[in-house]
Motif scaffolding. Sequence first.
Motif, PDB file in Angstrom:
ATOM      1  N   LEU A 222       0.817  -1.201   0.000  1.00 27.55           N
ATOM      2  CA  LEU A 222       0.000   0.000   0.000  1.00 27.55           C
ATOM      3  C   LEU A 222       0.858   1.262   0.000  1.00 27.55           C
ATOM      4  O   LEU A 222       2.030   1.243   0.398  1.00 27.55           O
ATOM      5  N   ASP A 223       0.260   2.359  -0.423  1.00 24.95           N
ATOM      6  CA  ASP A 223       0.941   3.643  -0.473  1.00 24.95           C
ATOM      7  C   ASP A 223       0.800   4.325   0.880  1.00 24.95           C
ATOM      8  O   ASP A 223      -0.247   4.888   1.207  1.00 24.95           O
ATOM      9  N   ARG A 224       1.864   4.304   1.677  1.00 20.35           N
ATOM     10  CA  ARG A 224       1.788   4.902   3.014  1.00 20.35           C
ATOM     11  C   ARG A 224       1.800   6.431   2.967  1.00 20.35           C
ATOM     12  O   ARG A 224       1.453   7.075   3.957  1.00 20.35           O
ATOM     13  N   ASP A 225       2.190   7.004   1.848  1.00 17.89           N
ATOM     14  CA  ASP A 225       2.183   8.466   1.717  1.00 17.89           C
ATOM     15  C   ASP A 225       0.820   9.001   1.300  1.00 17.89           C
ATOM     16  O   ASP A 225       0.603  10.212   1.309  1.00 17.89           O
ATOM     17  N   ASP A 226      -0.083   8.113   0.907  1.00 21.67           N
ATOM     18  CA  ASP A 226      -1.430   8.521   0.497  1.00 21.67           C
ATOM     19  C   ASP A 226      -2.445   7.540   1.078  1.00 21.67           C
ATOM     20  O   ASP A 226      -2.919   6.638   0.385  1.00 21.67           O
ATOM     21  N   PRO A 227      -2.800   7.700   2.357  1.00 21.35           N
ATOM     22  CA  PRO A 227      -3.721   6.753   2.995  1.00 21.35           C
ATOM     23  C   PRO A 227      -5.065   6.659   2.292  1.00 21.35           C
ATOM     24  O   PRO A 227      -5.695   5.600   2.290  1.00 21.35           O
ATOM     25  N   ALA A 228      -5.511   7.752   1.677  1.00 20.78           N
ATOM     26  CA  ALA A 228      -6.821   7.753   1.025  1.00 20.78           C
ATOM     27  C   ALA A 228      -6.874   6.777  -0.143  1.00 20.78           C
ATOM     28  O   ALA A 228      -7.953   6.282  -0.496  1.00 20.78           O
ATOM     29  N   ALA A 229      -5.722   6.467  -0.745  1.00 20.26           N
ATOM     30  CA  ALA A 229      -5.713   5.541  -1.884  1.00 20.26           C
ATOM     31  C   ALA A 229      -6.190   4.160  -1.467  1.00 20.26           C
ATOM     32  O   ALA A 229      -6.724   3.410  -2.300  1.00 20.26           O
ATOM     33  N   ALA A 230      -6.035   3.796  -0.192  1.00 17.86           N
ATOM     34  CA  ALA A 230      -6.470   2.479   0.276  1.00 17.86           C
ATOM     35  C   ALA A 230      -7.985   2.333   0.234  1.00 17.86           C
ATOM     36  O   ALA A 230      -8.508   1.212   0.198  1.00 17.86           O
ATOM     37  N   LEU A 238      -8.889  -6.248  -4.636  1.00 18.70           N
ATOM     38  CA  LEU A 238      -8.520  -7.650  -4.749  1.00 18.70           C
ATOM     39  C   LEU A 238      -8.497  -8.247  -3.342  1.00 18.70           C
ATOM     40  O   LEU A 238      -8.234  -7.544  -2.366  1.00 18.70           O
ATOM     41  N   GLU A 239      -8.790  -9.516  -3.247  1.00 20.63           N
ATOM     42  CA  GLU A 239      -8.788 -10.171  -1.941  1.00 20.63           C
ATOM     43  C   GLU A 239      -7.571 -11.064  -1.795  1.00 20.63           C
ATOM     44  O   GLU A 239      -7.292 -11.902  -2.659  1.00 20.63           O
ATOM     45  N   LEU A 240      -6.850 -10.888  -0.692  1.00 20.59           N
ATOM     46  CA  LEU A 240      -5.707 -11.713  -0.343  1.00 20.59           C
ATOM     47  C   LEU A 240      -6.010 -12.463   0.949  1.00 20.59           C
ATOM     48  O   LEU A 240      -6.708 -11.949   1.820  1.00 20.59           O
ATOM     49  N   ARG A 241      -5.470 -13.656   1.072  1.00 22.03           N
ATOM     50  CA  ARG A 241      -5.543 -14.396   2.325  1.00 22.03           C
ATOM     51  C   ARG A 241      -4.178 -14.313   2.991  1.00 22.03           C
ATOM     52  O   ARG A 241      -3.177 -14.764   2.436  1.00 22.03           O
ATOM     53  N   VAL A 242      -4.125 -13.726   4.192  1.00 26.07           N
ATOM     54  CA  VAL A 242      -2.854 -13.581   4.884  1.00 26.07           C
ATOM     55  C   VAL A 242      -2.952 -14.213   6.267  1.00 26.07           C
ATOM     56  O   VAL A 242      -4.046 -14.463   6.786  1.00 26.07           O
ATOM     57  N   ASP A 243      -1.780 -14.450   6.864  1.00 23.08           N
ATOM     58  CA  ASP A 243      -1.706 -15.095   8.172  1.00 23.08           C
ATOM     59  C   ASP A 243      -1.841 -14.074   9.292  1.00 23.08           C
ATOM     60  O   ASP A 243      -1.602 -12.875   9.109  1.00 23.08           O
ATOM     61  N   ARG A 408      -6.779  -2.517  -6.378  1.00 23.03           N
ATOM     62  CA  ARG A 408      -6.261  -3.248  -7.529  1.00 23.03           C
ATOM     63  C   ARG A 408      -4.899  -2.691  -7.964  1.00 23.03           C
ATOM     64  O   ARG A 408      -4.007  -3.442  -8.369  1.00 23.03           O
ATOM     65  N   HIS A 409      -4.764  -1.383  -7.892  1.00 19.66           N
ATOM     66  CA  HIS A 409      -3.509  -0.744  -8.303  1.00 19.66           C
ATOM     67  C   HIS A 409      -2.780  -0.266  -7.051  1.00 19.66           C
ATOM     68  O   HIS A 409      -3.186   0.684  -6.400  1.00 19.66           O
ATOM     69  N   ARG A 410      -1.684  -0.966  -6.722  1.00 21.89           N
ATOM     70  CA  ARG A 410      -0.886  -0.631  -5.545  1.00 21.89           C
ATOM     71  C   ARG A 410       0.526  -0.276  -5.980  1.00 21.89           C
ATOM     72  O   ARG A 410       1.086  -0.922  -6.853  1.00 21.89           O
ATOM     73  N   PRO A 411       1.121   0.755  -5.369  1.00 26.58           N
ATOM     74  CA  PRO A 411       2.476   1.155  -5.785  1.00 26.58           C
ATOM     75  C   PRO A 411       3.555   0.212  -5.288  1.00 26.58           C
ATOM     76  O   PRO A 411       4.609   0.087  -5.907  1.00 26.58           O
ATOM     77  N   GLY A 412       3.305  -0.450  -4.161  1.00 26.19           N
ATOM     78  CA  GLY A 412       4.334  -1.314  -3.582  1.00 26.19           C
ATOM     79  C   GLY A 412       4.545  -2.564  -4.401  1.00 26.19           C
ATOM     80  O   GLY A 412       3.590  -3.205  -4.841  1.00 26.19           O
ATOM     81  N   LYS A 413       5.796  -2.917  -4.602  1.00 20.37           N
ATOM     82  CA  LYS A 413       6.131  -4.124  -5.346  1.00 20.37           C
ATOM     83  C   LYS A 413       6.399  -5.260  -4.366  1.00 20.37           C
ATOM     84  O   LYS A 413       7.115  -5.075  -3.383  1.00 20.37           O
TER      85      LYS A 413
END
Length: 449
Positions: A222-230, A238-243, A408-413
Amino acid sequence: MGRHQNAGARTGSVLRARLALLALLCSILVPLLVAGLRSVLWALVGIAGLALASVGVWWTLAHTGVLRVLGLVLSVLAPLTVLSLYSASGMLGPALLSLALWVLAVASARTAMAPPRAVAERAEAPHDPWIVMNPRSGGGKVERFGLVAKARAAGARVVLLDGHQDVVALARQAVAEGADLLAVAGGDGTQALVAEVAARHDVPFVVIPAGTRNHFALDLGLDRDDPAAALEALTDGLELRVDLGFAADRVFVNNASFGTYASVVADPAYRDAKLHTTLRSLPGLLTGEDAPGLRIRAGPTRVGALQALLVSNNPYLRAVDSARPGRRERLDSGQLGVLGVRVSNTAQAARLVRGARSGAVMRLRADEVVVDADTADIAVGIDGEHVVLPTPVVCRTAPGALRVHVPRHRPGKPLTGAPADWPRVARLARGRLFTHQHGPTPTEPDPGA
């Protein structure tokens, strides 16, 4: 199509493995061609400089007065002296080139051995999203980015915290009233509390990075410099399953720390004077009567006399990584990362340059870790929040417990950083290894320490 994609990925991995071996070979040949066998002597000089710098850092952290001043001077002068010697002898350029080639080799090896990632699925837009926001987090990011108005415009119910509400009770009430998505605009500590409620009720969760650091958001891309983008995750996600990780009954999305760091965070003065409080507290915590002396059990592995311990929700690539500090390659490995430190004297500090072979640093992966001490309870830093838990503390992982919706569009790789396992890299380069396995087996020492 899938078969062609797999073949292409396999070919790319083989090429990266071959590049890694070539760069590794060149990193060795460069100093040999320039200085011949004398390059071995220069390598020993560099190692000695690192060892002296490690001793200096240890004196700075573990002592006060004259020894602390000497340690600070030594930690600065040792590497500067090595660099001056290299420069005067004409070895600085070759040494830097060799280092660059070694970094390229390791990076290529990691990407070659990186495991396949789970494919994110299109998320169904929620009908009644609920968001709790902490207006004090991140120096007032909620107000600065207009998050309340933007969230309500997206159809979300918003609750602002005033410092007195029970966040968990609020989240449970929201689910009882029909909320089909929970979200948090705040720090990682608040994220963890609401994430547990979301996981328990199988409700999607959205991270809005409105805190100071937001490591969880960073590893989600996620873009931590633009919280509103979340907030785009509410309409086009998109849905992710995380631990999720647990320390006793407390959930954590990042890590639970035991020992020195947890004790420093427990000091009331830490919030207002972090550096001063840390330097004042560490000598007693590292070498004095207050030294914690932690013990852990992870499957057949038993380790004692640890001064600091970090149990993370999925392993970090490195404890200290200049390129990606505090980053995790993935959040869905189904394992905890364990990092322990045991340094009690100058000799052990000097041996830190040997990494995992020094005996001072322990890294492993496990499904469950039991942390014990000689006291009835122990200070724990859970996602940066200080708590006290009775010993022993059982840390465990809940694989795929949390459904996270991300834009769907996230800056973090996403990171590709599996530890470089050179025998496997060599087999892959020869085309004999086509299946990727992620890291060592549970409780097996991590070669990337």
